[in-house]
Design a protein around this motif. Sequence first.
Motif, PDB file in Angstrom:
ATOM      1  N   GLN A   7      15.248  22.785  13.418  1.00  0.00           N
ATOM      2  CA  GLN A   7      16.226  22.773  12.328  1.00  0.00           C
ATOM      3  C   GLN A   7      16.236  21.425  11.625  1.00  0.00           C
ATOM      4  O   GLN A   7      16.265  21.358  10.393  1.00  0.00           O
ATOM      5  N   LEU A   8      16.200  20.343  12.412  1.00  0.00           N
ATOM      6  CA  LEU A   8      16.183  19.003  11.820  1.00  0.00           C
ATOM      7  C   LEU A   8      14.916  18.782  10.997  1.00  0.00           C
ATOM      8  O   LEU A   8      14.921  18.026  10.031  1.00  0.00           O
ATOM      9  N   LEU A  22      19.460  13.858  22.092  1.00  0.00           N
ATOM     10  CA  LEU A  22      18.410  14.557  21.355  1.00  0.00           C
ATOM     11  C   LEU A  22      17.402  13.551  20.798  1.00  0.00           C
ATOM     12  O   LEU A  22      16.212  13.834  20.731  1.00  0.00           O
ATOM     13  N   ASN A  23      17.881  12.364  20.438  1.00  0.00           N
ATOM     14  CA  ASN A  23      16.973  11.329  19.938  1.00  0.00           C
ATOM     15  C   ASN A  23      15.927  10.963  20.988  1.00  0.00           C
ATOM     16  O   ASN A  23      14.757  10.792  20.665  1.00  0.00           O
ATOM     17  N   THR A  24      16.361  10.852  22.233  1.00  0.00           N
ATOM     18  CA  THR A  24      15.420  10.537  23.308  1.00  0.00           C
ATOM     19  C   THR A  24      14.459  11.697  23.533  1.00  0.00           C
ATOM     20  O   THR A  24      13.250  11.498  23.679  1.00  0.00           O
ATOM     21  N   ARG A  25      14.994  12.904  23.553  1.00  0.00           N
ATOM     22  CA  ARG A  25      14.153  14.088  23.748  1.00  0.00           C
ATOM     23  C   ARG A  25      13.132  14.252  22.616  1.00  0.00           C
ATOM     24  O   ARG A  25      12.063  14.791  22.819  1.00  0.00           O
ATOM     25  N   LEU A  28       8.167  13.309  17.818  1.00  0.00           N
ATOM     26  CA  LEU A  28       7.944  12.365  16.714  1.00  0.00           C
ATOM     27  C   LEU A  28       6.536  11.777  16.792  1.00  0.00           C
ATOM     28  O   LEU A  28       5.838  11.681  15.781  1.00  0.00           O
ATOM     29  N   GLU A  29       6.128  11.396  18.005  1.00  0.00           N
ATOM     30  CA  GLU A  29       4.777  10.845  18.181  1.00  0.00           C
ATOM     31  C   GLU A  29       3.714  11.881  17.820  1.00  0.00           C
ATOM     32  O   GLU A  29       2.717  11.556  17.176  1.00  0.00           O
ATOM     33  N   ALA A  81      12.013  14.506   7.593  1.00  0.00           N
ATOM     34  CA  ALA A  81      13.267  15.241   7.769  1.00  0.00           C
ATOM     35  C   ALA A  81      13.798  15.062   9.189  1.00  0.00           C
ATOM     36  O   ALA A  81      14.998  14.855   9.401  1.00  0.00           O
ATOM     37  N   LEU A  82      12.911  15.116  10.178  1.00  0.00           N
ATOM     38  CA  LEU A  82      13.309  14.947  11.575  1.00  0.00           C
ATOM     39  C   LEU A  82      13.851  13.537  11.814  1.00  0.00           C
ATOM     40  O   LEU A  82      14.899  13.363  12.448  1.00  0.00           O
ATOM     41  N   GLN A  83      13.171  12.532  11.284  1.00  0.00           N
ATOM     42  CA  GLN A  83      13.625  11.150  11.453  1.00  0.00           C
ATOM     43  C   GLN A  83      15.003  10.951  10.822  1.00  0.00           C
ATOM     44  O   GLN A  83      15.879  10.317  11.413  1.00  0.00           O
TER      45      GLN A  83
END
Length: 114
Positions: A26-27, A90-93, A98-99, A49-51
């Motif tokens: 969704q993000l 969620l940021n950690t997950r 992201l990588e 968008a995710l960032q």
Amino acid sequence: MMIVTFKSKASGDLIYFKDAALRLLQLMGRDNKVPSALYAEDVSAALIALQQGLAAIAEAERVKAEQTKAEQGWDEPADNEQNSKAHISLNTRALPLLEMLQKAHKKQCPVSWE
């Protein structure tokens, strides 16, 4: 509990529990369709968008933590400190995803999930 596997030739497979995977999708501006994919040319927009979404969540969590601290007073130990240690944000997950998106963007590879 269902899992979702993200795949890209740019990196190894990533496995997420479905609830976390759907929030990340969704993000990224995607719907909840599993399986689905991003074309190589769409990876950059999904990454941005995710960032941005993760940054907004991090800011909201920071504000909430400050409000909780203010409500409890500075001297008192917060009851939720132990809970926050057990909770993985969620940021950690999202870091492995992201990588993966960054590598896929660099190598112009699509990303799929199933």
